[in-house]
Design a protein around this motif. Structure first.
Motif, PDB file in Angstrom:
ATOM      1  N   ASP B  21       5.869  34.086  23.809  1.00 37.16           N
ATOM      2  CA  ASP B  21       6.988  34.989  23.547  1.00 37.16           C
ATOM      3  C   ASP B  21       6.380  36.386  23.474  1.00 37.16           C
ATOM      4  O   ASP B  21       5.576  36.670  22.585  1.00 37.16           O
ATOM      5  CB  ASP B  21       7.644  34.613  22.221  1.00 37.16           C
ATOM      6  CG  ASP B  21       8.776  35.568  21.835  1.00 37.16           C
ATOM      7  OD1 ASP B  21       8.714  36.768  22.175  1.00 37.16           O
ATOM      8  OD2 ASP B  21       9.712  35.118  21.180  1.00 37.16           O
ATOM      9  N   VAL B  23       7.277  39.254  22.497  1.00 37.09           N
ATOM     10  CA  VAL B  23       7.460  40.092  21.302  1.00 37.09           C
ATOM     11  C   VAL B  23       6.418  39.741  20.236  1.00 37.09           C
ATOM     12  O   VAL B  23       5.833  40.620  19.602  1.00 37.09           O
ATOM     13  CB  VAL B  23       8.901  39.964  20.772  1.00 37.09           C
ATOM     14  CG1 VAL B  23       9.060  40.724  19.465  1.00 37.09           C
ATOM     15  CG2 VAL B  23       9.885  40.490  21.803  1.00 37.09           C
ATOM     16  N   PHE B  24       6.128  38.450  20.080  1.00 37.31           N
ATOM     17  CA  PHE B  24       5.052  38.042  19.186  1.00 37.31           C
ATOM     18  C   PHE B  24       3.687  38.333  19.810  1.00 37.31           C
ATOM     19  O   PHE B  24       2.784  38.850  19.169  1.00 37.31           O
ATOM     20  CB  PHE B  24       5.141  36.545  18.869  1.00 37.31           C
ATOM     21  CG  PHE B  24       6.119  36.199  17.794  1.00 37.31           C
ATOM     22  CD1 PHE B  24       5.866  36.526  16.474  1.00 37.31           C
ATOM     23  CD2 PHE B  24       7.295  35.540  18.102  1.00 37.31           C
ATOM     24  CE1 PHE B  24       6.774  36.201  15.471  1.00 37.31           C
ATOM     25  CE2 PHE B  24       8.201  35.206  17.098  1.00 37.31           C
ATOM     26  CZ  PHE B  24       7.945  35.532  15.795  1.00 37.31           C
ATOM     27  N   LYS B  54      12.467  34.933   2.011  1.00 34.78           N
ATOM     28  CA  LYS B  54      13.449  34.407   2.972  1.00 34.78           C
ATOM     29  C   LYS B  54      13.023  33.014   3.350  1.00 34.78           C
ATOM     30  O   LYS B  54      11.844  32.756   3.611  1.00 34.78           O
ATOM     31  CB  LYS B  54      13.494  35.261   4.237  1.00 34.78           C
ATOM     32  CG  LYS B  54      14.405  36.465   4.131  1.00 34.78           C
ATOM     33  CD  LYS B  54      15.863  36.054   4.070  1.00 34.78           C
ATOM     34  CE  LYS B  54      16.634  36.987   3.145  1.00 34.78           C
ATOM     35  NZ  LYS B  54      17.929  36.447   2.725  1.00 34.78           N
ATOM     36  N   HIS B  56      14.346  30.136   5.968  1.00 33.80           N
ATOM     37  CA  HIS B  56      15.179  29.503   6.979  1.00 33.80           C
ATOM     38  C   HIS B  56      14.487  28.194   7.325  1.00 33.80           C
ATOM     39  O   HIS B  56      13.296  28.035   7.083  1.00 33.80           O
ATOM     40  CB  HIS B  56      15.253  30.381   8.242  1.00 33.80           C
ATOM     41  CG  HIS B  56      15.864  31.714   7.998  1.00 33.80           C
ATOM     42  ND1 HIS B  56      17.206  31.879   7.763  1.00 33.80           N
ATOM     43  CD2 HIS B  56      15.327  32.964   7.960  1.00 33.80           C
ATOM     44  CE1 HIS B  56      17.459  33.171   7.590  1.00 33.80           C
ATOM     45  NE2 HIS B  56      16.338  33.851   7.698  1.00 33.80           N
ATOM     46  N   HIS B  73       6.538  31.469  11.391  1.00 37.80           N
ATOM     47  CA  HIS B  73       7.621  31.096  12.310  1.00 37.80           C
ATOM     48  C   HIS B  73       7.260  29.761  12.944  1.00 37.80           C
ATOM     49  O   HIS B  73       6.284  29.670  13.685  1.00 37.80           O
ATOM     50  CB  HIS B  73       7.792  32.194  13.371  1.00 37.80           C
ATOM     51  CG  HIS B  73       9.174  32.252  13.935  1.00 37.80           C
ATOM     52  ND1 HIS B  73       9.621  31.380  14.890  1.00 37.80           N
ATOM     53  CD2 HIS B  73      10.221  33.072  13.661  1.00 37.80           C
ATOM     54  CE1 HIS B  73      10.885  31.669  15.190  1.00 37.80           C
ATOM     55  NE2 HIS B  73      11.281  32.689  14.452  1.00 37.80           N
ATOM     56  N   ASP B  77      11.786  30.100  19.554  1.00 34.85           N
ATOM     57  CA  ASP B  77      13.202  29.850  19.885  1.00 34.85           C
ATOM     58  C   ASP B  77      13.813  28.745  19.022  1.00 34.85           C
ATOM     59  O   ASP B  77      14.862  28.208  19.349  1.00 34.85           O
ATOM     60  CB  ASP B  77      13.384  29.468  21.372  1.00 34.85           C
ATOM     61  CG  ASP B  77      13.604  30.706  22.226  1.00 34.85           C
ATOM     62  OD1 ASP B  77      13.957  31.762  21.654  1.00 34.85           O
ATOM     63  OD2 ASP B  77      13.407  30.621  23.444  1.00 34.85           O
ATOM     64  N   VAL B  79      15.127  29.009  16.173  1.00 31.51           N
ATOM     65  CA  VAL B  79      16.337  29.425  15.455  1.00 31.51           C
ATOM     66  C   VAL B  79      17.544  28.711  16.070  1.00 31.51           C
ATOM     67  O   VAL B  79      18.523  28.405  15.384  1.00 31.51           O
ATOM     68  CB  VAL B  79      16.513  30.967  15.501  1.00 31.51           C
ATOM     69  CG1 VAL B  79      16.695  31.491  16.910  1.00 31.51           C
ATOM     70  CG2 VAL B  79      17.676  31.420  14.632  1.00 31.51           C
ATOM     71  N   LYS B  80      17.435  28.404  17.358  1.00 30.11           N
ATOM     72  CA  LYS B  80      18.577  27.790  18.057  1.00 30.11           C
ATOM     73  C   LYS B  80      18.768  26.319  17.704  1.00 30.11           C
ATOM     74  O   LYS B  80      19.765  25.718  18.061  1.00 30.11           O
ATOM     75  CB  LYS B  80      18.400  27.973  19.569  1.00 30.11           C
ATOM     76  CG  LYS B  80      18.551  29.450  19.947  1.00 30.11           C
ATOM     77  CD  LYS B  80      18.269  29.726  21.394  1.00 30.11           C
ATOM     78  CE  LYS B  80      18.399  31.236  21.658  1.00 30.11           C
ATOM     79  NZ  LYS B  80      17.580  31.660  22.773  1.00 30.11           N
TER      80      LYS B  80
END
Lengths: 89, 149
Positions: B21, B23-24, B54, B56, B73, B77, B79-80
């Motif tokens: 990814d 961005v990372f 936080k 999640h 993390h 992806d 989160v989907k």
């Protein structure tokens, strides 16, 4: 002070990847930029530093949330508002 | 004081360029590293002692007493997945020690679902030159991963 309240339409809100893009865009401004998740029940909105990834992730902004972006830099406000209202992230 | 960040999972240290990814991989989320986790059921732990700011299913942030936030993390992806396959073992606001159990998950199942299970561990708001990756080729859960001056 420029300020815009917009509804977030990017599909996952401001999670890690879109949040990083948002913060980097905010950091391009030489003015302070704040972000708040609009809370209609609150007397004053909790505005955080839009240049801090920790602060932006902490807001936990999701798709459908309304956010308030504010700065003396009106261009930055418009740019950031556009980022969170794109149809795809 | 220098913070010592431990690995939230066991696996091979691949660095941020090893994250599929951009961005990372380009450090836009922040400096740090990434671990390609052992496949199979496992538990991701706190990388630092502090407060769960936080939580999640697929990602969490722990903030230490000096305000340093570390993002973990779990896969890319993810989160989907909407929490499917993740079990939370703590809650937001909890004080945890480095190594405390945070999320039960299965890196193998993530991969079988067509997503990368690679785990970026990110020093939030840190200048890149303050972070030094110390984790070697392979780390066990809670082994030293990087320092943050």
């Amino acid at each position: 002070m420029a300020e815009r309240q917009v509804k977030v339409t990017t599909d996952v809100g401001l999670h890690a990847r879109p949040a990083a893009v948002f913060v980097q865009s905010a950091a391009q401004s030489s003015e302070d930029v704040t972000l708040a998740k609009f809370d209609p029940a609150a007397e004053s909105q909790n505005r955080v530093n839009a240049k801090s990834i920790l602060a932006v992730l902490g807001l936990d902004v999701r798709n459908g949330d309304e956010v308030i972006i504010a700065s003396e830099d009106a261009e930055a406000v418009d740019r950031l508002a556009a980022l969170v209202t794109e149809e795809t992230s | 004081m220098t913070a010592r960040i431990v690995s939230p999972v066991a696996g091979k240290v691949v660095g941020l360029p090893g994250v599929p990814d951009p961005v990372f991989a380009e450090g836009m989320v922040g400096p740090g590293t990434a671990v390609d986790p052992d496949r199979g059921p496992g538990v991701a732990v706190a990388p630092i002692s502090g407060v769960v700011q936080k939580l999640h299913p697929h990602a969490y942030v722990i903030v230490d007493a000096e305000g340093r936030g570390v993002l973990v993390h779990l896969g890319i992806d993810t989160v989907k997945l909407d929490g499917e396959g993740f079990q939370l073992l703590t809650e937001e606001g909890a004080h945890v020690a480095a190594g405390a159990e945070i999320v039960r998950w299965d890196a193998g199942a993530i991969e079988q679902g067509g997503r990368s299970p690679v785990v970026p561990v990110i020093a939030l708001d840190a200048p890149a030159d303050r972070v030094t990756v110390t984790g070697a080729d392979y780390v066990h859960t809670a082994d030293p991963l990087f320092t943050w001056e």
